[in-house]
Every structure is written in C-alpha cells, then in structure tokens.
Write a protein that holds these residues in place. Structure first.
Motif, PDB file in Angstrom:
ATOM      1  N   CYS A  34       0.820  -1.211   0.000  1.00  0.00           N
ATOM      2  CA  CYS A  34       0.000   0.000   0.000  1.00  0.00           C
ATOM      3  C   CYS A  34       0.857   1.265   0.000  1.00  0.00           C
ATOM      4  N   ARG A  35       2.143   1.133   0.262  1.00  0.00           N
ATOM      5  CA  ARG A  35       3.063   2.274   0.217  1.00  0.00           C
ATOM      6  C   ARG A  35       3.953   2.221  -1.027  1.00  0.00           C
ATOM      7  N   HIS A  36       3.564   1.401  -2.003  1.00  0.00           N
ATOM      8  CA  HIS A  36       4.343   1.257  -3.230  1.00  0.00           C
ATOM      9  C   HIS A  36       4.227   2.521  -4.081  1.00  0.00           C
ATOM     10  N   ARG A  37       5.179   2.707  -4.976  1.00  0.00           N
ATOM     11  CA  ARG A  37       5.157   3.879  -5.840  1.00  0.00           C
ATOM     12  C   ARG A  37       4.226   3.710  -7.025  1.00  0.00           C
ATOM     13  N   ASN A  38       3.895   2.465  -7.387  1.00  0.00           N
ATOM     14  CA  ASN A  38       3.028   2.192  -8.523  1.00  0.00           C
ATOM     15  C   ASN A  38       1.564   2.262  -8.075  1.00  0.00           C
ATOM     16  N   THR A  39       0.780   3.064  -8.767  1.00  0.00           N
ATOM     17  CA  THR A  39      -0.625   3.242  -8.383  1.00  0.00           C
ATOM     18  C   THR A  39      -1.414   1.953  -8.523  1.00  0.00           C
ATOM     19  N   ASN A  40      -1.176   1.187  -9.584  1.00  0.00           N
ATOM     20  CA  ASN A  40      -1.912  -0.065  -9.773  1.00  0.00           C
ATOM     21  C   ASN A  40      -1.629  -1.052  -8.645  1.00  0.00           C
ATOM     22  N   VAL A  41      -0.397  -1.062  -8.179  1.00  0.00           N
ATOM     23  CA  VAL A  41      -0.051  -1.952  -7.059  1.00  0.00           C
ATOM     24  C   VAL A  41      -0.799  -1.523  -5.799  1.00  0.00           C
ATOM     25  N   ILE A  42      -0.878  -0.221  -5.558  1.00  0.00           N
ATOM     26  CA  ILE A  42      -1.565   0.270  -4.367  1.00  0.00           C
ATOM     27  C   ILE A  42      -3.043  -0.094  -4.411  1.00  0.00           C
ATOM     28  N   ILE A  43      -3.681   0.104  -5.548  1.00  0.00           N
ATOM     29  CA  ILE A  43      -5.112  -0.187  -5.665  1.00  0.00           C
ATOM     30  C   ILE A  43      -5.370  -1.675  -5.513  1.00  0.00           C
ATOM     31  N   ALA A  44      -4.542  -2.517  -6.154  1.00  0.00           N
ATOM     32  CA  ALA A  44      -4.708  -3.964  -6.017  1.00  0.00           C
ATOM     33  C   ALA A  44      -4.471  -4.407  -4.572  1.00  0.00           C
ATOM     34  N   SER A  45      -3.532  -3.771  -3.884  1.00  0.00           N
ATOM     35  CA  SER A  45      -3.273  -4.117  -2.487  1.00  0.00           C
ATOM     36  C   SER A  45      -4.448  -3.733  -1.602  1.00  0.00           C
ATOM     37  N   MET A  46      -5.094  -2.612  -1.891  1.00  0.00           N
ATOM     38  CA  MET A  46      -6.277  -2.239  -1.120  1.00  0.00           C
ATOM     39  C   MET A  46      -7.435  -3.199  -1.390  1.00  0.00           C
ATOM     40  N   ASP A  47      -7.532  -3.713  -2.617  1.00  0.00           N
ATOM     41  CA  ASP A  47      -8.540  -4.740  -2.893  1.00  0.00           C
ATOM     42  C   ASP A  47      -8.304  -5.971  -2.017  1.00  0.00           C
ATOM     43  N   LEU A  48      -7.050  -6.389  -1.931  1.00  0.00           N
ATOM     44  CA  LEU A  48      -6.726  -7.547  -1.097  1.00  0.00           C
ATOM     45  C   LEU A  48      -6.947  -7.230   0.377  1.00  0.00           C
ATOM     46  N   LEU A  49      -6.588  -6.037   0.810  1.00  0.00           N
ATOM     47  CA  LEU A  49      -6.780  -5.659   2.209  1.00  0.00           C
ATOM     48  C   LEU A  49      -8.265  -5.669   2.576  1.00  0.00           C
ATOM     49  N   GLU A  50      -9.090  -5.130   1.717  1.00  0.00           N
ATOM     50  CA  GLU A  50     -10.537  -5.130   1.978  1.00  0.00           C
ATOM     51  C   GLU A  50     -11.090  -6.545   2.019  1.00  0.00           C
ATOM     52  N   ALA A  51     -10.682  -7.390   1.053  1.00  0.00           N
ATOM     53  CA  ALA A  51     -11.212  -8.752   1.003  1.00  0.00           C
ATOM     54  C   ALA A  51     -10.769  -9.574   2.208  1.00  0.00           C
ATOM     55  N   SER A  52      -9.517  -9.421   2.634  1.00  0.00           N
ATOM     56  CA  SER A  52      -9.016 -10.213   3.756  1.00  0.00           C
ATOM     57  C   SER A  52      -9.642  -9.765   5.079  1.00  0.00           C
ATOM     58  N   VAL A  53      -9.847  -8.462   5.254  1.00  0.00           N
ATOM     59  CA  VAL A  53     -10.485  -7.988   6.480  1.00  0.00           C
ATOM     60  C   VAL A  53     -11.944  -8.439   6.550  1.00  0.00           C
ATOM     61  N   CYS A  54     -12.609  -8.514   5.402  1.00  0.00           N
ATOM     62  CA  CYS A  54     -14.038  -8.830   5.364  1.00  0.00           C
ATOM     63  C   CYS A  54     -14.329 -10.317   5.278  1.00  0.00           C
ATOM     64  N   VAL A  55     -13.335 -11.182   5.381  1.00  0.00           N
ATOM     65  CA  VAL A  55     -13.629 -12.616   5.395  1.00  0.00           C
ATOM     66  C   VAL A  55     -14.545 -12.909   6.582  1.00  0.00           C
ATOM     67  N   PRO A  56     -15.718 -13.479   6.366  1.00  0.00           N
ATOM     68  CA  PRO A  56     -16.684 -13.610   7.475  1.00  0.00           C
ATOM     69  C   PRO A  56     -16.282 -14.691   8.475  1.00  0.00           C
ATOM     70  N   ASP A  57     -16.275 -14.306   9.723  1.00  0.00           N
ATOM     71  CA  ASP A  57     -16.130 -15.254  10.830  1.00  0.00           C
ATOM     72  C   ASP A  57     -17.475 -15.275  11.555  1.00  0.00           C
ATOM     73  N   ARG A  58     -18.361 -16.132  11.096  1.00  0.00           N
ATOM     74  CA  ARG A  58     -19.740 -16.116  11.575  1.00  0.00           C
ATOM     75  C   ARG A  58     -19.853 -16.616  13.012  1.00  0.00           C
ATOM     76  N   ALA A  59     -18.905 -17.427  13.447  1.00  0.00           N
ATOM     77  CA  ALA A  59     -18.965 -17.920  14.821  1.00  0.00           C
ATOM     78  C   ALA A  59     -18.742 -16.785  15.820  1.00  0.00           C
ATOM     79  N   LYS A  60     -17.844 -15.848  15.492  1.00  0.00           N
ATOM     80  CA  LYS A  60     -17.543 -14.734  16.382  1.00  0.00           C
ATOM     81  C   LYS A  60     -18.224 -13.439  15.956  1.00  0.00           C
TER      82      LYS A  60
END
Length: 845
Positions: A433-459
């Motif tokens: 997310c601190r990369h100099r390439n804009t495409n890398v930053i945007i793709a990293s934010m996509d991964l960050l959003e998806a990984s944070v939002c993985v549902p843990d329905r038990a908790k």
C-alpha cells in the motif's frame, strides 16, 4: 499348458497395445484427407493387426463411443480445408493442425517423430478378424510428442512445445472453449443486508446471493458476469475437448516437468500450453497433485505462524523476534523500507508472472466446471505461493497475485481456509500500500478489503479485522518495545491509512474511500473500529475531487440510516415533535462546500457519537510542525463543525485555546498561500461555530486573554503573561466569532465589546501594531453586524431608559475618539467612524 501360455502372452500384448491411444496423422493415397506432418523416406509397412470392432474409420474421434481396446491404431481424419490457403486446418475432430501437406519439417523435428518408436507393439494376428487399416510410417502417435518433450536436445523440446502450443490454440479457437474470468461477489452484499427493526443490532450475516447477474450496481463488483451466474452453457464440440483431454493425459506430466527446465524458452512454452489446457475446462483432477508442487518449486518457501498471524520467510530472524531479540517483526520491515533481499528461484520476472497466471487459469478452469473442491487439499500451498508473489519486486506480479488472492478469499466453500490466513494476508498487503506504482496500491487495497471482510460467523466479526490496528499504526500509549532501545526502527509505527487518504493520485483516494465505506457499513464488528476509521472518511468530504466527496457523503448517510435503526430512542422524539435544534438558528446557511444543506439527523448523531475519541488529538494536531498536518486538521475540524453543530462546544475552552494557538503558528510561519488557506479555514470554523454559541459562553474566556490578564495565563503564554502575538491571536478569534454570530445575540453585549475594543490596551498608544490592527478589524465587524439589525428595531429597543442612552452615548464618543487617534489603515478608520456615528443617531432617535 502351451495353449495357456499363448493366451496369457496374447492378452499381455493386447493390454500393452491399449495403453497407448494411437492418434495417427499422415499422408497416404488411401486416405488423402489426412494431414501430413512430414514426408518420410521409409516405405510404408503394416504396423500390426489387432482385434477391433471399429467400423467408422475416418469419422470424428469419439473416445466415449469405443472401448479402450479399440483405441489402438485409429487414425484421425480431417474434414475441411481453408479456401484461402493450401494448408489443411483441423476442425473440432482433428488433433494437430496446420501444416502444408507438401512441406518438409526441420531435421530435429523429423528425428524426434520419424521412424518407429521404441515402445511399438509387435504384430498380433487373430483368426476370423479382418485386418486393421494400414497406417503409413509417416503417421505418429501422441506418445511420441511426450517422448520428444523428454528429449535431451533443448532445440527439439522447444520446437515440439511450439507446435504443440499452436495445435492447442487451434482446438480452443475452433469452439471458443475458454473459461470465464473469476468474479466472486463480496461476502456482504448490500442488497441482502437489511436493517432489523426489532433488534438493537443490524443483521449482517445474511448469506450473500451467489447467482449474480449483470447490472448489480455494487461498487466493489466487476461489471462482467460472475462464474456462478446462471446461464445456458454453450454446447461444446465433444471431439475438440476429448482431443485436448488426450493431450493433457499423455503430455501433462512432461509439461509439468518442463516448468523447471534449464531452457527459458521451454519454461515459457510449457506454461503457455498449460494455460491453454487449463482454460479449456478439462478434467484436471488427476494432474493437480503434480501441477501444484511443480509451480511451488519455482518460488522460495514460506511458512505461516498462526500464533502471531504473520508469514515468515526467514525462520532464524523470526525465532529471534519471538525470543525477544532486538529485531522487528518481519511483516513490519517492509513498511519502513522497500529494499531488502528477496530469494529468487525463477530468475525471469516475466516467467514468474506467467507462473502466477497459470495458477489463475487453474482456478478459472475448475470454477468453470464447478470443481473448486478439487483444490481444497492444496489451498494452503496456493496461499503461500501467492504470498511470496506479494513480496516480489515485479509490480505486475504483485497486481496479479492480489487479484487472485481476492478471488480465493471469496470462494464460499473455502471460507474456513480464508479465515485461517485472513489477518496474515491483510498484514502482507500493507507494505504494498506504500508502493510507488498506483496499480499496485489499488490492487493491495482490494486484497486488504477482502481479507479484512472474510466472514467469521462464529464470532460475528471480520476474520482479518485485527490488521486494522496495523493499518492505522496504532500503538498503546507509553508502550515502547525493548528492541527500540537497540534499533530505532523497531519503535517506529507507520500510519498507512493516513498516507492513502492523502495520496496525490485521486484513484488511490477514491479506492481508499470505497474501502472505508465498505468497512463502516458492512463489517459485523464495525462498532469496534468506527472511531478509528471515521476521521479519514470525514477528511474525504473536503477532497477536491467530486466523486470522492460524494462517496464519503453517501457513506455517512448509510451509517446514519443504520444508526437511526439501531438507536430508535434517540430519534423518535425528534421525529414525532419535529424539534431538531434551536428554531432561531439557520442551520442550513453558510455551510462550506460540498454541503448543499443540513446533513440528515442520523448522520449527525452518528458523527457526534464517535468523534469524542479523536477530537482532542485533532486539536493538538492544529499546532503540528508539519504544514500538511495542520491543514488537514483544520479541514477535519470544519467538517465536524457542520455535523456536531452546538455539540461541538462541550469542550469549548480547549477548542478556543487550540485554535488561538494554531492561528499564532500560522501567522508566525513564513509560508505562502498554504498558510493563508489554513488560517482562512480556522476562521471559517469560528464563524460557523458562532451561530450555535451564545457570546456569554466565550467572552469570559477571551476577554481576559485580550487584556493580558495574568490570571488567565495558559501554556500558550510566556512567563505568566500574554505576549503581543498571543493577544493578537485571541483578537483574531474574537473577530471571527463576531462576524459569524447572529446580530440579535451581539446587541446585548455591544457596550462591553465596544468598551473592550476601543480601550487603550487594544488600540491605545502602548498596544502593539498587530494587536491594534486586529482590534480595529474586530470593532468594524461588530459595528457592521449591529447595523444589520436596524430594520428589525432590535438595537433601538435595547435602550429603553434615558440612563442607558446616556451611557451608550458616552461609550460611542470614547470609541470615536480612540479610533480617530489610531494611525493605522485610513479606510478602516473612516468606516468605523461612519458606523459609530450611525449607531449614535439610532440610539438618540
């Protein structure tokens, strides 16, 4: 006994013959439609005679219509030729393609395919069985391709792979057998999350709809149809698919082995062949156990520490950190510097990208046929491989790995594996997310959003929300790692989210706003993170791009709707009685852009409920040594003034002191337009706040500091007395409050304010130049505001008795005399005298 041995021998011969599916292509006078791969100088001779029930020689190759014993020695037949060239092109029933029937091939390729193979079966003759049709010696079997792929000659391997790639592409192009791109929906869909009016919490765990069509309108979904979309599958030509399946079955292991070939061209062609076969929707179940290890072998090994939830490349350093050594956690090293060492097994970065794309093709292929569970046993290997790609210095590989990881985390039946790696993947995305390439930053934010939002329905939470603390650089107060005493880098925390929110590229800011909006609206445990994330979503309202502003406003409106549903007691009385604030205050006027009117009730309540945690810290940032920090803090304070309204004054003494100190810093800074813009924003905050605050609340706080009363000395003073700079700053605060206050509230305090501003301490001969100038401007602002209420008769009605009129006339005369003795701006002095004279005439009338 002799007859029994003959029977066993013949049966073994038949089994050996059936183990190789002979797919012959050659030139012959008896079969002119067959494609010649090369003309042989050897005379044709009969190959063998075997038991066969095939009566459809020359028809399409139907592997399901015949038994395994019938496959030996069957030639394929081509049905058409292209009208515009002399070359014969295979259709869906052909296996290999495009070769001029009269052309000669290279010597190396002839050596690889011409002549008899070593594994040819001996002739077997049975009684009462018609002989099989003769196959010329120029025909060759698919097994010979597999054998050529194992050749010691690199040139032979390369040429074989090149012709095999052309053949596979032709078979794919004949029927467009290409798996669709991956497009799994996010786990929380806004069309399925509904507000529950009967419970105090929002039901966020509604199972998302998997069968999605076009035009979903979700801001985080791709526009193309998803792989799970219901659609009528195209009817595939069976022959092309079966021929591709035959190529995979016979040559698959050889192609996997060539992924690690010494020749770079062989590695490239083998990956291209595998990608084409994977996209054809073939049965790869038997080949996955060989393919995944072959791909993983081309990347450096990595392990996952579930206790710390980090990926580990250097085990020695990681063990040192766990023992309390003077080293930083491995995932934090990338935040401080993008350098370091990266172990490379595949030296070509383009081939590393093709390896990642091959894995993407595998996932697309199994998803197209609904066989995702075939990858369950290799889910951890795939995650570890892609995580290594995230550390690769090649930007395009980072982007490809992030996109593939996003889809892996969204596969519904793999949610258990996604929960295991969610936090680690979120932390791995932060350095990119601190990369100099804009495409890398945007793709990293996509991964960050998806990984944070993985549902843990038990908790009832997002599985990767622990990484949000790393995202904002949170560290407990007065806590410093022991390693920081030996290495200063170990004590540094990086606020990555602040860098994204202030990035110079508007695409990054918009994607960051989308991410925060998604978290604040759809995360089940969003209540634990609202106060950390809200300052950044509020700062986007003051962005200079309209789409970013609209996204932030839309997010707050959604959060406000949720707040109203979850806290009905806070809004029911206001809704029923129609009472929402002071009726005498015009809340919708003089609002800064982009506000067209007063925000909704839910949005205002939502912001008020969550701004207390960061409000005092924001006030401290107004006096930061960094110009950009002061400017952004002033913008945030202005937005809070719109949402909090009169509730912003609960700690007004701290607010006034902080703003006065910030004004002093801006005036003393030797800057240009940036300092002037920040100063103007601070004055806007004061003018907007003055609408909701009565002068009785702030005059006792400001007047002693303007007069230099030592009893009111604060940390903003020098040696227990207020300096001229401090008095000038408080005079600016008073001027801005007067300009924004309603005229009716100033009438009652006019006499006190006029006596203060015309006193010797403000515009007398012993006052400083800056204090004199600000005092005269404040006095002119006061006169202008009082004159504005003349038509309503408010000012004249204030002086009911003769004593009050006489006292007021005395104050006006003293003020006029003090102003005339001021040697400052002549125009300001003239305007003040005219205004005072007008007030004098009004009071006497």
């Amino acid at each position: 006994m002799v007859s029994d041995i003959d029977v066993i021998w013949n049966s073994l011969k038949n089994e050996e013959a059936t183990s190789s599916s002979q797919i012959a292509i050659g030139t012959s006078e008896e079969a002119p439609s067959q494609i010649a791969f090369g003309a042989s100088k050897k005379p044709a001779k009969p190959k063998r005679e075997v038991a066969s029930i095939i009566t459809r020689i020359g028809q399409p190759f139907d592997i399901d219509a015949v038994s395994a014993d019938d496959l030996a020695g069957k030639p394929l037949k081509c049905n058409s030729t292209t009208p515009d060239c002399g070359s014969q092109v295979l259709r869906s029933e052909d296996l290999f393609i495009v070769c001029d029937s009269n052309s000669e091939i290279d010597g190396a390729y002839v050596r690889a395919f011409d002549g008899d193979s070593d594994d040819e079966d001996e002739e077997v003759v049975k009684e009462n069985v018609p002989p099989q049709e003769e196959v010329p010696s120029t025909s060759w079997r698919i097994e010979r391709v597999a054998k050529a792929l194992k050749s010691d000659d690199a040139l032979s391997r390369t040429e074989t792979l090149a012709k095999l790639k052309v053949t596979i592409d032709a078979l794919l192009a004949s029927d467009c057998l290409v798996a669709p791109p991956l497009n799994y929906p996010p786990p929380y869909d806004d069309r399925n999350i509904k507000l529950n009016q009967n419970l105090p919490l929002v039901s966020d765990l509604v199972k998302p709809q998997l069968l999605l069509g076009e035009g979903s309108g979700h801001p985080h979904m791709a526009e193309e149809p998803g792989v799970l979309e219901e659609s009528k599958p195209r009817k595939l030509e069976l022959d092309s698919k079966r021929q591709l399946q035959t190529i995979l079955s016979v040559c698959g292991n050889s192609l996997f082995r060539l992924i690690g070939d010494v020749s770079e061209k062989c590695r490239e062609l083998s990956l291209e062949c595998l990608q084409s076969l994977l996209l054809a929707g073939l049965d790869f179940s038997r080949h996955i156990p060989y393919m995944i290890p072959a791909l993983c072998a081309r990347f450096a090994p990595v392990i996952y520490d579930k206790d710390l939830e980090v990926f580990v490349e250097d085990m020695d350093t990681h063990e040192l950190y766990k023992r309390g050594g003077a080293t930083n956690r491995l995932d934090r090293d990338g935040l401080l510097s993008h350098g370091g060492t990266f172990v490379v097994i595949e030296p070509n970065e383009e081939l590393r990208l093709e390896l990642c794309r091959t894995l993407n093709c595998l996932l697309r292929g199994v998803s197209a046929v609904g066989a995702q569970r075939a990858l369950d046993a290799y889910y951890a290997d795939i995650i570890l491989l892609l995580q290594t790609c995230l550390r690769d210095p090649f930007p395009e590989l980072k982007v490809e790995a992030c996109r593939l990881l996003v889809q892996l985390l969204r596969i519904p039946h793999m949610v258990q594996g996604a929960k295991y790696f969610a936090t680690g993947l979120a932390r791995s995305a932060l350095p990119n997310c601190r990369h100099r390439n804009t495409n890398v930053i945007i793709a990293s934010m996509d991964l960050l959003e998806a990984s944070v939002c993985v549902p843990d329905r038990a908790k009832v939470k997002g599985a990767g929300t622990a990484a949000i603390a790393d995202l904002v650089g949170f560290r407990e107060e007065n806590v410093l790692p022991v390693a920081a005493f030996y290495d200063s880098r170990c004590g540094v925390s990086v606020n990555t989210l602040a860098e994204l929110a202030s990035h110079k590229n508007h695409r990054v800011r918009l994607r960051c706003c989308h991410m925060l909006s998604y978290w604040l609206v759809y995360l089940p445990d969003r209540y634990d993170h609202q106060q950390r994330l809200m300052p950044y979503i509020l700062s986007f309202i003051h962005d200079h791009m309209a789409n970013v502003q609209n996204e932030a406003l839309h997010c707050l409106e959604k959060c406000g709707s949720q707040y109203e549903s979850e806290h009905p007691d806070d809004v029911v009385e206001r809704r029923q009685f129609g009472v929402d604030g002071d009726e005498t205050v015009d809340y919708g006027s003089d609002l800064p852009p982009p506000f067209d009117g007063r925000p909704s009730l839910g949005a205002r309540l939502f912001v008020r409920a969550n701004c207390g945690r960061f409000f005092l810290a924001m006030l401290d940032e107004l006096s930061s040594w960094r110009d950009q920090t002061r400017a952004r803090s002033a913008e945030l304070l202005l937005i809070l003034a719109v949402y909090c309204e009169e509730h912003l004054t609960k700690d007004f003494q701290h607010t006034l002191n902080s703003i006065a100190k910030a004004i002093g810093v801006e005036k003393s800074s030797r800057g240009g337009s940036d300092q002037l813009e920040t100063l103007e924003k601070l004055e806007k905050v004061l003018r907007l706040t003055a609408k909701f605050v009565d002068p009785e609340a702030y005059l006792p706080l400001i007047v002693p500091r303007i007069l230099g009363d030592n009893d009111s000395a604060t940390s903003n003073s020098e040696e227990g007395s207020h300096s001229e700079q401090s008095r000038s700053s408080y005079m600016t605060v008073l001027r801005s409050l007067i300009e924004g206050a309603p005229a009716r509230s100033l009438v009652q305090h006019f006499a006190d304010l006029a006596a203060l501003l015309s006193s010797a301490g403000c515009i007398g001969p012993f006052a400083g130049t800056r204090a004199k100038s600000e005092s005269l401007k404040a006095f002119l602002g006061l006169i202008s505001r009082i004159n504005s209420c003349e038509d309503d008769g408010q000012f004249a009605a204030y002086f009911d008795t003769e004593g009050e009129k006489v006292e007021f006339q005395s104050i006006l005369k003293s003020a006029i005399g003090s102003v005339r003795g001021f040697g400052g701006d002549a125009k300001v002095v003239a305007d003040c005298i005219i205004g005072l004279s007008k007030l004098s005439s009004i009071s006497l009338s």
